[in-house]
Structure formats: structure tokens, C-alpha cells
Design an enzyme around this catalytic site. Structure first.
Site, mmCIF file in Angstrom:
data_model
loop_
_atom_site.group_PDB
_atom_site.id
_atom_site.type_symbol
_atom_site.label_atom_id
_atom_site.label_comp_id
_atom_site.label_asym_id
_atom_site.label_seq_id
_atom_site.Cartn_x
_atom_site.Cartn_y
_atom_site.Cartn_z
ATOM 1 N N LYS A 8 0.866 -1.184 0.000
ATOM 2 C CA LYS A 8 0.000 0.000 0.000
ATOM 3 C C LYS A 8 0.904 1.234 0.000
ATOM 4 O O LYS A 8 1.524 1.573 1.004
ATOM 5 C CB LYS A 8 -0.927 0.046 1.218
ATOM 6 C CG LYS A 8 -2.048 1.061 0.950
ATOM 7 C CD LYS A 8 -2.643 1.691 2.171
ATOM 8 C CE LYS A 8 -1.876 2.826 2.746
ATOM 9 N NZ LYS A 8 -1.709 4.028 1.909
ATOM 10 N N GLU A 13 10.771 15.903 14.659
ATOM 11 C CA GLU A 13 11.088 15.659 13.252
ATOM 12 C C GLU A 13 10.281 16.627 12.375
ATOM 13 O O GLU A 13 9.055 16.548 12.338
ATOM 14 C CB GLU A 13 10.741 14.216 12.864
ATOM 15 C CG GLU A 13 11.179 13.896 11.445
ATOM 16 C CD GLU A 13 10.729 12.518 10.968
ATOM 17 O OE1 GLU A 13 9.572 12.138 11.228
ATOM 18 O OE2 GLU A 13 11.537 11.839 10.310
ATOM 19 N N GLU A 44 10.200 0.877 10.222
ATOM 20 C CA GLU A 44 11.253 1.860 9.915
ATOM 21 C C GLU A 44 10.594 3.226 10.031
ATOM 22 O O GLU A 44 9.749 3.589 9.210
ATOM 23 C CB GLU A 44 11.821 1.596 8.525
ATOM 24 C CG GLU A 44 12.517 0.240 8.487
ATOM 25 C CD GLU A 44 13.197 -0.097 7.170
ATOM 26 O OE1 GLU A 44 12.918 0.567 6.159
ATOM 27 O OE2 GLU A 44 14.002 -1.046 7.163
ATOM 28 N N CYS A 89 14.080 10.520 6.060
ATOM 29 C CA CYS A 89 14.116 10.085 7.457
ATOM 30 C C CYS A 89 15.521 10.204 8.024
ATOM 31 O O CYS A 89 15.713 10.420 9.208
ATOM 32 C CB CYS A 89 13.632 8.641 7.547
ATOM 33 S SG CYS A 89 14.481 7.547 6.408
HETATM 34 P P1 NAD Z 1 2.731 8.183 7.662
HETATM 35 O O1 NAD Z 1 3.003 7.428 8.905
HETATM 36 O O2 NAD Z 1 1.756 9.287 7.700
HETATM 37 O O3 NAD Z 1 2.239 7.209 6.501
HETATM 38 C C1 NAD Z 1 3.010 6.106 6.066
HETATM 39 C C2 NAD Z 1 2.090 5.091 5.425
HETATM 40 O O4 NAD Z 1 1.236 4.561 6.428
HETATM 41 C C3 NAD Z 1 1.174 5.655 4.341
HETATM 42 O O5 NAD Z 1 1.053 4.706 3.302
HETATM 43 C C4 NAD Z 1 -0.152 5.807 5.073
HETATM 44 O O6 NAD Z 1 -1.276 5.758 4.228
HETATM 45 C C5 NAD Z 1 -0.119 4.604 5.989
HETATM 46 N N1 NAD Z 1 -0.969 4.678 7.183
HETATM 47 C C6 NAD Z 1 -1.393 5.771 7.838
HETATM 48 N N2 NAD Z 1 -2.162 5.419 8.897
HETATM 49 C C7 NAD Z 1 -2.208 4.063 8.910
HETATM 50 C C8 NAD Z 1 -2.823 3.104 9.762
HETATM 51 N N3 NAD Z 1 -3.531 3.446 10.821
HETATM 52 N N4 NAD Z 1 -2.650 1.793 9.475
HETATM 53 C C9 NAD Z 1 -1.908 1.402 8.416
HETATM 54 N N5 NAD Z 1 -1.312 2.270 7.574
HETATM 55 C C10 NAD Z 1 -1.450 3.587 7.816
HETATM 56 O O7 NAD Z 1 4.165 8.687 7.154
HETATM 57 P P2 NAD Z 1 4.479 9.605 5.891
HETATM 58 O O8 NAD Z 1 4.104 11.007 6.221
HETATM 59 O O9 NAD Z 1 3.953 8.969 4.652
HETATM 60 O O10 NAD Z 1 6.073 9.469 5.812
HETATM 61 C C11 NAD Z 1 6.940 10.262 6.523
HETATM 62 C C12 NAD Z 1 7.507 9.526 7.721
HETATM 63 O O11 NAD Z 1 8.147 8.335 7.298
HETATM 64 C C13 NAD Z 1 8.568 10.323 8.446
HETATM 65 O O12 NAD Z 1 8.388 10.210 9.839
HETATM 66 C C14 NAD Z 1 9.859 9.647 8.034
HETATM 67 O O13 NAD Z 1 10.924 9.803 8.919
HETATM 68 C C15 NAD Z 1 9.417 8.229 7.917
HETATM 69 N N6 NAD Z 1 10.339 7.464 7.077
HETATM 70 C C16 NAD Z 1 11.158 6.554 7.674
HETATM 71 C C17 NAD Z 1 12.075 5.833 6.909
HETATM 72 C C18 NAD Z 1 12.994 4.823 7.542
HETATM 73 O O14 NAD Z 1 13.586 4.046 6.800
HETATM 74 N N7 NAD Z 1 13.132 4.783 8.845
HETATM 75 C C19 NAD Z 1 12.129 6.040 5.520
HETATM 76 C C20 NAD Z 1 11.284 6.977 4.949
HETATM 77 C C21 NAD Z 1 10.383 7.680 5.740
#
Ligand code: NAD
Length: 477
Positions: free
Chosen positions: A174, A379, A249, A283
Site C-alpha cells: 500500500k 522531526e 522503519e 528520514c
Molecule cells: P505516515 O506514517 O503518515 O504514513 C506512512 C504510510 O502509512 C502511508 O502509506 C499511510 O497511508 C499509511 N498509514 C497511515 N495510517 C495508517 C494506519 N492506521 N494503518 C496502516 N497504515 C497507515 O508517514 P508519511 O508522512 O507517509 O512518511 C513520513 C515519515 O516516514 C517520516 O516520519 C519519516 O521519517 C518516515 N520514514 C522513515 C524511513 C525509515 O527508513 N526509517 C524512511 C522513509 C520515511
């Protein structure tokens, strides 16, 4: 207008109720496409497809060399389609095209690496003194639900899909609702090259209900998630209802430490990359920069000058290094933090929010904030670097470790002993010395504290995406 459906059973389909949502181009701030709005029933359909493909399809049963061949075939196809895939990420999240092409190359490498890794690292043998011999076997775990963010749409998704399918699992990815394009296209390419139906399903839609329906589904055997720490906690709780192991992650607030004896040109180059590449939406961003007293003024002069040189503009235009933030919502979030910097007594050297109505926040460098100020601690996930000075090694380590996050850190020094000493004291999943963003996919990747749970990469991915088994066999009676 382009449409991105779900890919279920190898076919691109609408949602069962026909629901769609708008997809924006953040540079033009216009709707450029629509995607299927996945509901609970669509999630069920995708999981059922992956379940059937796992329980009775050829994928988990085929030889490892043959599976590797299929995955390389997909990687070949991605290479043929690099312009399309990169163009999608660039249009969909305002990633400069050159960076988007780099991401496609990295995604291709994810597939090639894990295709070969599962072929070559499929077990271990342990001769036992008791007259037995024991071997480990790494069989596929089953159905994998993978949920990815918008900042590296294709690359983050491929980092999950590649090991999942390579180890013989079937998968539902997804993508983020903000960036459905490239991942849906990847699903189309997999169908085009002839992947068996159900091996790679793409479910579009929002976190709830699409993502949350996947994590709660009892037919899902593994959940791999990349996104924010807050969502990660919800994902883990949901997967716990059916005891599916999770790999998380999550967010970061990377420390970048520059010692007096650093090669300054190199340190400045990487400090700029670490916080302004992808407009800081990384990230691993070096968002907390610590510079030793003796070089502080000189470093800041050079760092600010390089930040101001970055060419800001249309992500598809040649030469663009920096563009808009990925969505209106994210622009508002980053803008909120930038506004706090001066309110909280900080000093902005360069940057700030563009005033032309675009979703651009210019490369921003600031210092003078207290160590508990929100822009320093939380962040931001944007092009905002908060700088602090330090006097000695112990202070640098203390400040770097003073965070709930622990994804990565960087340090710049020409002193070899210090490089090793400080690296081992930093509380982080990855430490880069005199560089940034370079990865060897055999090594562990993940974070400490709020930055995640578990590690992926090489054998760490093997352990997560398989059900390891011990077989003990009597050799002598
Ligand atoms: P987010 O948590 O808002 O969303 C990530 C994904 O989760 C999306 O596909 C979203 O639709 C889905 N999602 C949201 N609520 C959910 C739920 N209740 N159940 C299941 N899925 C759900 O994050 P974002 O804004 O898309 O991404 C940014 C974040 O990702 C930042 O905090 C960044 O640091 C982190 N990130 C981490 C890494 C890593 O490798 N550690 C890499 C890239 C991004």
C-alpha cells in the site's frame, strides 16, 4: 487524466464501490491524476489474492534460481522504463528528476540484490559432536503486507517488496495516498513481465481504511511498515491482534557532527546533501548539525553559501536541485516549525518560506535554539537545519544522543581513532563517517527508540521474511 487503480490478481481494477481520490502535482498545485480509494473490501480482496497465490500458486514452490530470474526480469523492465517511473515520482512529489532517476536505479538494485541473496543464502549446516547434523532452513513466511511513505515512493516500496517476494512470499503493497503513481506502475510492469497473479498486489488508498484493514487481516503473516513513529505504533498494535511480526522503519532526527579537524569541503558538501536533498524529506536527514567551536564561523559561512546555491525550481526542469514540498498538508507543517524558530529566540541565517504562493520552503539554516525547542527536538521532515556548537567530543556525543530517535548519525573528522570511538558511542542504527546515504544492502538497516523496531537488509531481511526452521538429523547410531 491519469488513473491509478489497484493491482489485484495481476489486473488493474477500480475499487468495489468505484471510489477515487485526487492526486496532486505539488509543483503546479493542481490535480494531475486520480487513484482508487481502497476500502476494507478491497483490502480483503488483495489479501485473498495474495493468500491464494501463496497457498496454491507456483511462487513459493519454484526453485530459487527461477524466482531470481523472474525478479531480474522485473528489474530489467524497470530499467527500460526508468523515464516513466522517475517521471511519476518527480511529478507526484516534486522530487528533482535527477534524484528520482537515482531512486529508480536504487530500486532496481533492491530487486537484483534480494533476488541473488535468497538464491545464495538459503541455509546453514552445523555438524554436531553428538553424531547428528543440523541445518537451518529459511522457508517463506506467507502473505506480507507492506506499507510505504511518500518521500521515496518507489525506493521505499521496493525495499519492502523485493525481499518479501524474493524469499517466496506473496505481497500487498500500500503506497502512500500522496504518491500512488510509481508503485502502481511497478505493479503493472510485474503483470506485464508475467508474474504469477497475486504475487505482487498494489492496494491504493488512505491509511484508514486501506492500510489499517491490511494490518488487521488475520491472513497477513508479516507487516513491514515505513512511515512516522505515531503511525508505526498503531500498525504494531493492529498487527499484534493476530500476532503478525512487524518491522518498523520510522522517523528520525539525525545528528551530524563536524569536528575541528574535518575536511571542510567534504563536510559542507555532505551537510548540504544530508538536509537539502529531496527538500529534506528524508528520514535520515542531518537535521541537527553540531559544529566544533574552532571552525564554527568558517563552516557556517561555507554551509550557508552552498545552501543558497541550490537551484530551486520545476522538478522536471534540467538542473533543478530543490523543489516544492510534497503536499499542502506537509507544507503547512514545515511552515509551522519555521515560524517558531525566531519566536523561540533562534537566528535564521538563510531560507524561510517562499512568498510566491508555491509550496516551497527554501533551504533553511538556523541556530540559537534551546535544546528543548520543538524545531530542534521534533522531526520536521523538511529543509530545516538547526545548528549547535560544541567544545569537545564528549559534549558532541551527549548532544547527539539526546533524542528519542536513533536512526542515523554522521561524523566528520580526519582522526581515525576518534572516528571509531565516536561511532561506537552513538545511539543510532547507521553511522556514516565522512559521507552520507551510502548503503551496502548486506548490512542492517533500522533504528533505535522511536526510529523503529527490527532491522532489514541482507540476512536481517531473510530472518524477518521467512520462517526459519532447524532440522536435526541423526548421522551415526
Ligand atoms: P505516515 O506514517 O503518515 O504514513 C506512512 C504510510 O502509512 C502511508 O502509506 C499511510 O497511508 C499509511 N498509514 C497511515 N495510517 C495508517 C494506519 N492506521 N494503518 C496502516 N497504515 C497507515 O508517514 P508519511 O508522512 O507517509 O512518511 C513520513 C515519515 O516516514 C517520516 O516520519 C519519516 O521519517 C518516515 N520514514 C522513515 C524511513 C525509515 O527508513 N526509517 C524512511 C522513509 C520515511
Amino acid at each position: 487524466m491519469e488513473f491509478f487503480g489497484h493491482i489485484i490478481d495481476g489486473v488493474e481494477v477500480e475499487s468495489l464501490d468505484g471510489g477515487r481520490f485526487d492526486v496532486y502535482n505539488p509543483w503546479t498545485r493542481e490535480v494531475w491524476a486520480q487513484a482508487a480509494e481502497g476500502g476494507a473490501q478491497d483490502a480483503r480482496r488483495a489479501v485473498a489474492s495474495a493468500r491464494t497465490a501463496f497457498d496454491s500458486g507456483p511462487w513459493p514452490r519454484m526453485g530459487r534460481t527461477e524466482r531470481a530470474r523472474w525478479i531480474h526480469k522485473l528489474a530489467d523492465r524497470m530499467e527500460e522504463k526508468v523515464d516513466e517511473l522517475a517521471g511519476y515520482d518527480s511529478t507526484n512529489m516534486a522530487k528533482p528528476l535527477e534524484q528520482a532517476k537515482h531512486d529508480v536505479a536504487r530500486s532496481v538494485w533492491n530487486f537484483r540484490f534480494f533476488a541473488d541473496h535468497q538464491r545464495d543464502h538459503c541455509g546453514e549446516v552445523f555438524p554436531m559432536d553428538s553424531g547428528h547434523h543440523c541445518y537451518s532452513e529459511f522457508g517463506p513466511a506467507g502473505v506480507v503486507a507492506a506499507i510505504s511513505p511518500w518521500n521515496f515512493p518507489l525506493m521505499m516500496a521496493s525495499w519492502k517488496i523485493a525481499p518479501a517476494i524474493a524469499w517466496g512470499n506473496t505481497c500487498i503493497i500500500k503506497p502512500s495516498e500522496d504518491t500512488p503513481a510509481s508503485v502502481t506502475h511497478l505493479g503493472r510492469l510485474a503483470a506485464e513481465v508475467g508474474f504469477p497473479p497475486g504475487v505482487l498486489n498494489v492496494l491504493n488508498g488512505h491509511g484508514a481504511p486501506a492500510g489499517s484493514s491490511l494490518t488487521a487481516d488475520w491472513d497477513v503473516d508479516r507487516v513491514t511498515f515505513t512511515g512516522s513513529s505515531t503511525t508505526g505504533k498503531a500498525v504494531m498494535a493492529s498487527a499484534a491482534t493476530h500476532l503478525a511480526p512487524v518491522s518498523l522503519e520510522l522517523g528520525g532526527k539525525g545528528a551530524n557532527i563536524v569536528f575541528d579537524d574535518a575536511d571542510l569541503d567534504n563536510a559542507v558538501y555532505w551537510a548540504v546533501e544530508a538536509i537539502f536533498r529531496n527538500a529534506g524529506q528524508i528520514c535520515l536527514a542531518g537535521s541537527r548539525l553540531f559544529v566544533q567551536d574552532g571552525i564554527y564561523d568558517e563552516f557556517m559561512k561555507r554551509f550557508v553559501a552552498k545552501a543558497e546555491e541550490l537551484q530551486i525550481g520545476d522538478p522536471l526542469a534540467p538542473g533543478t536541485k530543490f523543489s516544492a514540498l510534497s503536499s499542502r498538508k506537509h507544507f503547512d507543517k514545515v511552515t509551522g516549525y519555521v515560524a517558531q524558530i525566531e519566536e523561540l529566540g533562534g537566528h535564521i541565517y538563510t531560507g524561510g518560506v517562499a512568498t510566491d504562493g508555491s509550496w516551497v520552503v527554501r533551504p533553511t539554516v538556523a541556530d540559537g535554539l534551546a535544546l528543548d525547542a520543538a524545531p530542534y527536538c521534533e522531526e520536521i521532515f523538511g529543509p530545516v537545519c538547526i545548528v549547535n556548537r560544541f567544545t569537545d567530543e564528549a559534549e558532541a556525543v551527549r548532544m547527539a544522543n539526546d533524542t528519542r530517535y536513533g536512526l542515523n548519525a554522521m561524523l566528520f573528522t580526519e582522526n581515525l581513532s576518534r572516528a571509531h570511538r565516536v561511532s561506537s558511542q552513538l545511539r543510532a542504527g547507521t553511522v556514516w563517517v565522512n559521507c552520507f546515504f551510502i548503503r551496502d544492502l548486506r548490512t542492517p538497516f533500522g533504528g533505535v527508540g522511536d526510529s523503529g523496531v527490527g532491522r532489514e537488509g541482507g540476512n536481517f531481511s531473510r530472518e524477518f521474511f521467512t520462517e526459519p526452521k532447524a532440522v536435526v538429523m541423526q548421522i551415526t547410531r
